[in-house]
Design a protein around this motif. Structure first.
Motif, PDB file in Angstrom:
ATOM      1  N   GLN A 174       0.807  -1.220   0.000  1.00  0.00           N
ATOM      2  CA  GLN A 174       0.000   0.000   0.000  1.00  0.00           C
ATOM      3  C   GLN A 174       0.834   1.260   0.000  1.00  0.00           C
ATOM      4  O   GLN A 174       0.520   2.222  -0.680  1.00  0.00           O
ATOM      5  CB  GLN A 174      -0.879   0.014   1.241  1.00  0.00           C
ATOM      6  CG  GLN A 174      -2.022  -0.907   1.116  1.00  0.00           C
ATOM      7  CD  GLN A 174      -3.271  -0.312   1.715  1.00  0.00           C
ATOM      8  OE1 GLN A 174      -3.295   0.856   2.096  1.00  0.00           O
ATOM      9  NE2 GLN A 174      -4.298  -1.096   1.788  1.00  0.00           N
ATOM     10  N   PHE A 175       1.907   1.232   0.792  1.00  0.00           N
ATOM     11  CA  PHE A 175       2.742   2.424   0.903  1.00  0.00           C
ATOM     12  C   PHE A 175       3.529   2.643  -0.391  1.00  0.00           C
ATOM     13  O   PHE A 175       3.890   3.754  -0.734  1.00  0.00           O
ATOM     14  CB  PHE A 175       3.667   2.300   2.106  1.00  0.00           C
ATOM     15  CG  PHE A 175       2.922   2.398   3.398  1.00  0.00           C
ATOM     16  CD1 PHE A 175       2.808   3.612   4.042  1.00  0.00           C
ATOM     17  CD2 PHE A 175       2.300   1.304   3.953  1.00  0.00           C
ATOM     18  CE1 PHE A 175       2.107   3.731   5.222  1.00  0.00           C
ATOM     19  CE2 PHE A 175       1.587   1.404   5.130  1.00  0.00           C
ATOM     20  CZ  PHE A 175       1.489   2.620   5.761  1.00  0.00           C
ATOM     21  N   GLN A 211       2.165   1.806  -3.323  1.00  0.00           N
ATOM     22  CA  GLN A 211       1.161   2.333  -4.249  1.00  0.00           C
ATOM     23  C   GLN A 211       0.903   3.820  -4.013  1.00  0.00           C
ATOM     24  O   GLN A 211       0.672   4.565  -4.951  1.00  0.00           O
ATOM     25  CB  GLN A 211      -0.146   1.541  -4.114  1.00  0.00           C
ATOM     26  CG  GLN A 211      -0.084   0.184  -4.794  1.00  0.00           C
ATOM     27  CD  GLN A 211      -1.228  -0.723  -4.411  1.00  0.00           C
ATOM     28  OE1 GLN A 211      -1.903  -0.503  -3.400  1.00  0.00           O
ATOM     29  NE2 GLN A 211      -1.469  -1.755  -5.199  1.00  0.00           N
ATOM     30  N   THR A 212       0.919   4.258  -2.717  1.00  0.00           N
ATOM     31  CA  THR A 212       0.701   5.678  -2.442  1.00  0.00           C
ATOM     32  C   THR A 212       1.999   6.479  -2.559  1.00  0.00           C
ATOM     33  O   THR A 212       2.031   7.654  -2.232  1.00  0.00           O
ATOM     34  CB  THR A 212       0.132   5.893  -1.028  1.00  0.00           C
ATOM     35  OG1 THR A 212       0.950   5.167  -0.108  1.00  0.00           O
ATOM     36  CG2 THR A 212      -1.299   5.421  -0.917  1.00  0.00           C
ATOM     37  N   GLN A 229       4.626   6.449  -0.738  1.00  0.00           N
ATOM     38  CA  GLN A 229       5.233   6.911   0.512  1.00  0.00           C
ATOM     39  C   GLN A 229       6.576   6.234   0.750  1.00  0.00           C
ATOM     40  O   GLN A 229       7.390   6.738   1.506  1.00  0.00           O
ATOM     41  CB  GLN A 229       4.291   6.654   1.692  1.00  0.00           C
ATOM     42  CG  GLN A 229       3.198   7.698   1.796  1.00  0.00           C
ATOM     43  CD  GLN A 229       2.164   7.307   2.833  1.00  0.00           C
ATOM     44  OE1 GLN A 229       1.365   6.405   2.650  1.00  0.00           O
ATOM     45  NE2 GLN A 229       2.183   7.993   3.955  1.00  0.00           N
ATOM     46  N   LYS A 242      -4.929 -10.526  -3.440  1.00  0.00           N
ATOM     47  CA  LYS A 242      -5.308  -9.254  -2.816  1.00  0.00           C
ATOM     48  C   LYS A 242      -4.270  -8.872  -1.755  1.00  0.00           C
ATOM     49  O   LYS A 242      -3.875  -7.727  -1.621  1.00  0.00           O
ATOM     50  CB  LYS A 242      -6.693  -9.428  -2.181  1.00  0.00           C
ATOM     51  CG  LYS A 242      -7.207  -8.230  -1.451  1.00  0.00           C
ATOM     52  CD  LYS A 242      -7.816  -7.245  -2.412  1.00  0.00           C
ATOM     53  CE  LYS A 242      -7.970  -5.901  -1.732  1.00  0.00           C
ATOM     54  NZ  LYS A 242      -8.259  -4.850  -2.696  1.00  0.00           N
ATOM     55  N   LEU A 243      -3.856  -9.878  -0.969  1.00  0.00           N
ATOM     56  CA  LEU A 243      -2.887  -9.610   0.096  1.00  0.00           C
ATOM     57  C   LEU A 243      -1.477  -9.439  -0.457  1.00  0.00           C
ATOM     58  O   LEU A 243      -0.582  -9.028   0.265  1.00  0.00           O
ATOM     59  CB  LEU A 243      -2.884 -10.767   1.098  1.00  0.00           C
ATOM     60  CG  LEU A 243      -4.141 -10.963   1.941  1.00  0.00           C
ATOM     61  CD1 LEU A 243      -4.021 -12.220   2.769  1.00  0.00           C
ATOM     62  CD2 LEU A 243      -4.358  -9.768   2.844  1.00  0.00           C
ATOM     63  N   THR A 261      -9.715  -7.153   5.555  1.00  0.00           N
ATOM     64  CA  THR A 261      -8.928  -7.630   4.427  1.00  0.00           C
ATOM     65  C   THR A 261      -9.671  -8.746   3.692  1.00  0.00           C
ATOM     66  O   THR A 261      -9.697  -8.782   2.464  1.00  0.00           O
ATOM     67  CB  THR A 261      -7.566  -8.148   4.914  1.00  0.00           C
ATOM     68  OG1 THR A 261      -7.051  -7.194   5.829  1.00  0.00           O
ATOM     69  CG2 THR A 261      -6.612  -8.325   3.775  1.00  0.00           C
ATOM     70  N   GLN A 316      -8.611  -3.481   2.236  1.00  0.00           N
ATOM     71  CA  GLN A 316      -7.326  -3.481   2.919  1.00  0.00           C
ATOM     72  C   GLN A 316      -7.135  -2.142   3.611  1.00  0.00           C
ATOM     73  O   GLN A 316      -6.990  -1.121   2.926  1.00  0.00           O
ATOM     74  CB  GLN A 316      -6.219  -3.716   1.899  1.00  0.00           C
ATOM     75  CG  GLN A 316      -4.834  -3.614   2.470  1.00  0.00           C
ATOM     76  CD  GLN A 316      -4.308  -4.963   2.915  1.00  0.00           C
ATOM     77  OE1 GLN A 316      -4.385  -5.938   2.197  1.00  0.00           O
ATOM     78  NE2 GLN A 316      -3.785  -5.017   4.111  1.00  0.00           N
ATOM     79  N   PRO A 330      -3.627   3.753   3.831  1.00  0.00           N
ATOM     80  CA  PRO A 330      -3.843   5.028   3.134  1.00  0.00           C
ATOM     81  C   PRO A 330      -4.658   4.887   1.841  1.00  0.00           C
ATOM     82  O   PRO A 330      -5.389   5.813   1.465  1.00  0.00           O
ATOM     83  CB  PRO A 330      -2.426   5.506   2.832  1.00  0.00           C
ATOM     84  CG  PRO A 330      -1.517   4.378   3.127  1.00  0.00           C
ATOM     85  CD  PRO A 330      -2.212   3.490   4.082  1.00  0.00           C
ATOM     86  N   MET A 331      -4.561   3.726   1.171  1.00  0.00           N
ATOM     87  CA  MET A 331      -5.274   3.571  -0.084  1.00  0.00           C
ATOM     88  C   MET A 331      -6.786   3.519   0.108  1.00  0.00           C
ATOM     89  O   MET A 331      -7.548   3.926  -0.755  1.00  0.00           O
ATOM     90  CB  MET A 331      -4.833   2.282  -0.788  1.00  0.00           C
ATOM     91  CG  MET A 331      -3.442   2.323  -1.332  1.00  0.00           C
ATOM     92  SD  MET A 331      -3.220   3.644  -2.505  1.00  0.00           S
ATOM     93  CE  MET A 331      -3.735   2.817  -4.012  1.00  0.00           C
ATOM     94  N   LYS A 369      -8.352   6.886  -0.106  1.00  0.00           N
ATOM     95  CA  LYS A 369      -8.334   7.449  -1.450  1.00  0.00           C
ATOM     96  C   LYS A 369      -9.352   6.768  -2.348  1.00  0.00           C
ATOM     97  O   LYS A 369     -10.078   7.428  -3.077  1.00  0.00           O
ATOM     98  CB  LYS A 369      -6.933   7.262  -2.046  1.00  0.00           C
ATOM     99  CG  LYS A 369      -6.148   8.544  -2.051  1.00  0.00           C
ATOM    100  CD  LYS A 369      -4.876   8.374  -2.847  1.00  0.00           C
ATOM    101  CE  LYS A 369      -3.928   9.492  -2.466  1.00  0.00           C
ATOM    102  NZ  LYS A 369      -2.560   9.187  -2.715  1.00  0.00           N
TER     103      LYS A 369
END
Lengths: 322, 505
Positions: free
Chosen positions: A209-210, A212-213, A215, A286-287, B337, B342, B345-346, B349
């Motif tokens: 996730q980080f 993708q953003t 960060q 997904k995970l 999840t 999930q 931060p995403m 958004k």
């Protein structure tokens, strides 16, 4: 009267003698228990619960998850190894099983199990905050060589897969990092994003996730091939620092050692189908947990190789118990 | 900041169709799970996650939020009625809740507990909805030195929890720190005090230890008086607290709400710590601290309000950063999840509507358990009228089942019984148990963050004095300690003077 009770006794004995035979013939007759050695809600638990969600389709009975937690996984895995080898108790086995003997925590190892299959093998990655001065792995390594001990590398716990993966890299390329252990991946990630450590060694899926953003920036993936969810992240070799036999985190399934081969066959076939279930595949993707399927022989080879690469690494970080 | 339109839409979604029913059911089960000793909020969520597989994500999540908040509240019911905390978080409620019930005020105690939990829970749920992104960034500024300072602050309140003898409280706290060292060294991975037993490598199991120290010990004590204690026969009335009662609790709310929020946001500590700290702070600042522990409504209010006020704080970093605030929210995160949401931060958004539905669900869940609690309190409270000859064995069974159920490991029963015996001896010889438990919770956090901070600064201890947040918290801890010690000494002197006067007579 006596005759009657004797008859009953004979009948009972006959049934008792027949039972094990018929159990082998039509395994499984009742629900199977899957022991998860980690707590409910965690990654391993989520994997196990999704895997057996549609188990009835593949076994004809349900597979029920029981979390048996404690002693960094020893208790749960040991309870499976010592269970009655009738196929009704199987367990999830994880990375820690490769380290117990080397760390002197327990004599338990993969040799105490009849292996079913390897289901997941995750690679480590080295990542930095997006504001970091290190744009590539080479820049970080060059800096670390000039300033030994200045680069702080966070990881999710001593003797865990990510600590050892990073330590193996350091050993191979002659680097001196200051390792900062955290309690799990989440705080490691937070410390990286908050700017409290310079580099984080985590599972690749754990920073998805980080990444993708934007960060964090991932410097390299510690595996021979690129990860499909991270197409632009180079492997260690591509980044200029090849590492043979990288240390992976892994999760698989095992049954007690002396489980009869015909029962093992049913278990192996059933779980192979369960691992192809669309719901399971969807969740794993997904995970970001890389799905693999190694049958029991390949799994054994993998585990033997794992112990070989772990030994020198543990010795280097001073945790090897001889 | 918050998008109000989305939040109102969220309220609409949560209340419509099956979602409202799911919330009601979740809350109801949550209260029951919480009220049964040994079944915690964490387990309640974990057990019911598979049932949500077939539901739409928001229906499932709303139900789980109902369980979570309901269970945290429900733990207090058992604390009040049988002095056995239903969940670890409800330990602090036993201090004044149980004496209140013994005075025949069980109904009132449950009523106040319900309203207070609702106040605390709703407060943080609203904070969560309004300030989530801002507070999440604040959480990023916390690192090892700050966590260490927070643990020190948490431990500084143990003096207030020590009852009459600060020295005995200190001994109890030290024992807790010692127990916290059992298991793998958090930095080096070496084994400490495991005596070669693999069961101990992960440390002593917390819940069995807690049930032993608080519940089983009480069971042992009740065996002493099982035939001699007079039979209680209380008519349960006045569940709905009077306005004047609530007014006296206001000072508790003012403290417990923000304490709960901050403790909640801090990773690794949750409702249990929050309830203790809120209770201790309310006691310390009260005009009549000596009455705490004898059955004052403010005591119940502080504990319950602090307990539920941590829920919003625990959910906050989980939703925004993917860092669960405690064990229960870690399981909640796993459930999200599975439903393809999930946290992190995403989520903000990509799916802002879902995030706002979760916020709305959180606020409504807190209101739901208050309504259910007030309706059913009358029935729960009947427990107090049970004959001890039946109640005490039931408590023993609950202790054993609860200790085993948490990890399904036999060794935990041994832990529970040994701790039960230790707890019994401690009660018998007037050692307070709470400092030991709090020290055990905070000990690990204090040690690992102290050492982690020193690794990060490469051995320079100045790291604790150069970071503004760390210094502020440490100063606060020092002031709290000094004030508490002075107060204790004063009380001691007064007691001595009184004793002297009596002797003269």
């Amino acid at each position: 009267m006596l005759q009657k009770s004797f008859n009953v006794l004979v009948c009972v004995l006959a049934v008792a003698l027949l039972l094990p035979v018929s159990a082998k013939a039509d395994f499984p007759e009742r629900d199977i228990t899957l022991v998860v050695p980690w707590s409910a809600g965690g990654g391993t638990d989520t994997l196990a619960r999704t895997l057996v969600k549609n188990a009835k389709k593949y076994f004809g009975v349900n597979v029920n998850v029981v979390n048996r937690v404690g002693g960094t996984g020893v208790i749960g895995m040991n309870s499976v190894a010592k269970a009655k080898p009738d196929g009704y108790t199987v367990g999830v086995i994880t990375f820690n099983l490769s380290t117990y003997r080397l760390l002197g925590q327990s004599d338990l190892s993969y040799r105490d199990f009849s292996l079913i299959a390897l289901l997941n093998r995750s690679q480590a990655c080295l990542s930095v905050q997006s504001k970091s001065e290190f744009k590539t792995l080479k820049e970080m390594v060059d800096y670390a060589k000039k300033n030994p001990g200045v680069v702080t590398v966070g990881h999710s716990g001593p003797a865990g897969a990510w600590h050892l993966a990073a330590a193996a890299i350091a050993q191979k390329h002659n680097l001196k990092f200051t390792f900062v252990p955290f309690d799990g991946a989440a705080p490691t990630r937070t410390a990286l994003v908050g700017g409290h450590i310079s580099v984080a060694a985590t599972g690749m899926d754990e920073v998805l996730q980080f990444y993708q953003t934007k960060q964090v920036r991932i410097l390299a993936a510690n595996s021979p091939t690129r990860h499909p969810s991270f197409p632009d992240v180079p492997t260690m070799a591509e980044a200029g620092f090849p590492t043979e036999n990288p240390i992976f985190d892994w999760r698989g399934l095992g049954a007690p050692k002396d489980t009869p081969p015909e029962i093992m066959k049913v278990l192996r076939e059933g779980f192979k189908k369960a691992a192809e279930d669309p719901d399971y595949i969807a969740l794993m993707d997904k995970l970001g947990l890389p799905r693999v399927y190694l049958d029991h022989q390949e799994f054994e080879g993998f585990l033997a190789g794992m112990e070989k690469s772990l030994e020198p690494t543990l010795e280097m970080v001073g945790l090897l118990k001889k | 900041m918050i998008d109000l339109l989305l939040l109102f839409k969220g309220f609409g979604t949560v209340l419509s169709g099956y979602n409202g029913v799911a919330l009601l059911l979740g809350s109801f089960f949550g209260i029951i799970i919480g009220a049964i000793p040994g079944l915690t909020a964490t387990m309640g969520i974990a057990l019911l996650v598979p049932f949500t597989f077939g539901m739409t994500p928001i229906t499932g999540i709303v139900m789980l939020l109902g369980i979570y908040t309901g269970a945290i509240y429900g733990g207090g019911i058992a604390s009040i009625l049988i002095k056995t905390p239903g969940t670890p978080a409800a330990m602090a409620t036993t201090y004044d809740g149980y004496p209140m019930a013994q005075k025949g005020l069980a109904g009132k105690a449950i009523g106040i507990a319900t309203i207070s939990s609702g106040v605390g829970g709703t407060f943080t749920a609203v904070c969560l909805a309004f300030f989530a992104p801002i507070l999440a960034n604040f959480a990023l500024r916390f690192s090892a030195p700050e966590y260490f300072a927070l643990a020190v602050f948490g431990l500084s309140v143990t003096i207030t929890l020590s009852g009459r003898s600060p020295v005995k409280g200190f001994i109890s706290g030290t024992l807790g720190l010692l127990v916290a060292m059992v298991g793998l060294d958090p930095m080096g991975g070496f084994q400490r005090f495991t005596f070669g037993r693999s069961e101990l490598t992960g440390g002593l199991s917390f819940v069995p230890m807690l049930i032993g120290l608080f519940a089983l010990s009480e069971g042992f004590r009740q065996v002493e008086i099982i035939f001699s204690a007079p039979k209680v026969n209380v008519v349960i009335r006045n569940i709905l607290p009077r306005l004047s009662d609530l007014k006296s609790c206001l000072s508790a709310y003012i403290r417990a709400c923000p304490i709960g929020l901050i403790v909640g946001i801090t990773p690794a500590i949750g409702a249990d710590t929050s309830a203790f700290v809120s209770y201790a702070e309310t006691k310390r600042s009260s005009k009549h601290p000596e009455k705490f522990g004898t059955g004052v409504p403010e005591g119940v209010a502080a504990a319950q309000c602090g307990e539920n006020a941590s829920t919003g704080g625990d959910v906050l970093p989980m939703i925004t950063l993917g860092i669960p605030g405690d064990a229960a929210t870690a399981v909640l995160m796993g459930a999200l999840t599975i439903h393809n949401l999930q946290p992190g931060p995403m989520l903000f958004k990509n799916q802002p509507e879902v995030v706002h539905e979760i916020f709305a669900g959180m606020i409504l869940a807190n209101i739901t358990f208050v309504v259910l609690g007030l309706i059913f309190a009358r029935f729960f409270a009947q427990v107090i009228n049970l004959d001890r000859k039946y109640l005490t064995p039931v408590i023993f069974i609950c202790c054993m089942v609860g200790s085993y159920a948490i990890n399904n490991v036999f060794y935990d029963l041994v832990t529970c019984v040994v701790c039960g015996f230790i707890g019994y001896l401690m009660i018998r010889y007037d050692f307070p148990v709470a400092p030991m438990v709090l020290a055990q919770i905070l000990g690990g956090m204090m040690e690992s963050n102290f050492r982690r901070a020193l690794v990060m600064s490469r051995g320079d201890p100045l790291i604790f004095l150069t970071r503004p947040i760390t210094v502020t918290i440490l100063v606060l801890a020092t002031v709290t300690t000094i004030v508490a010690v002075r107060r204790q000494l004063q009380a001691l002197r007064q007691a001595e003077a009184a004793a002297m006067a009596e002797n003269v007579d």
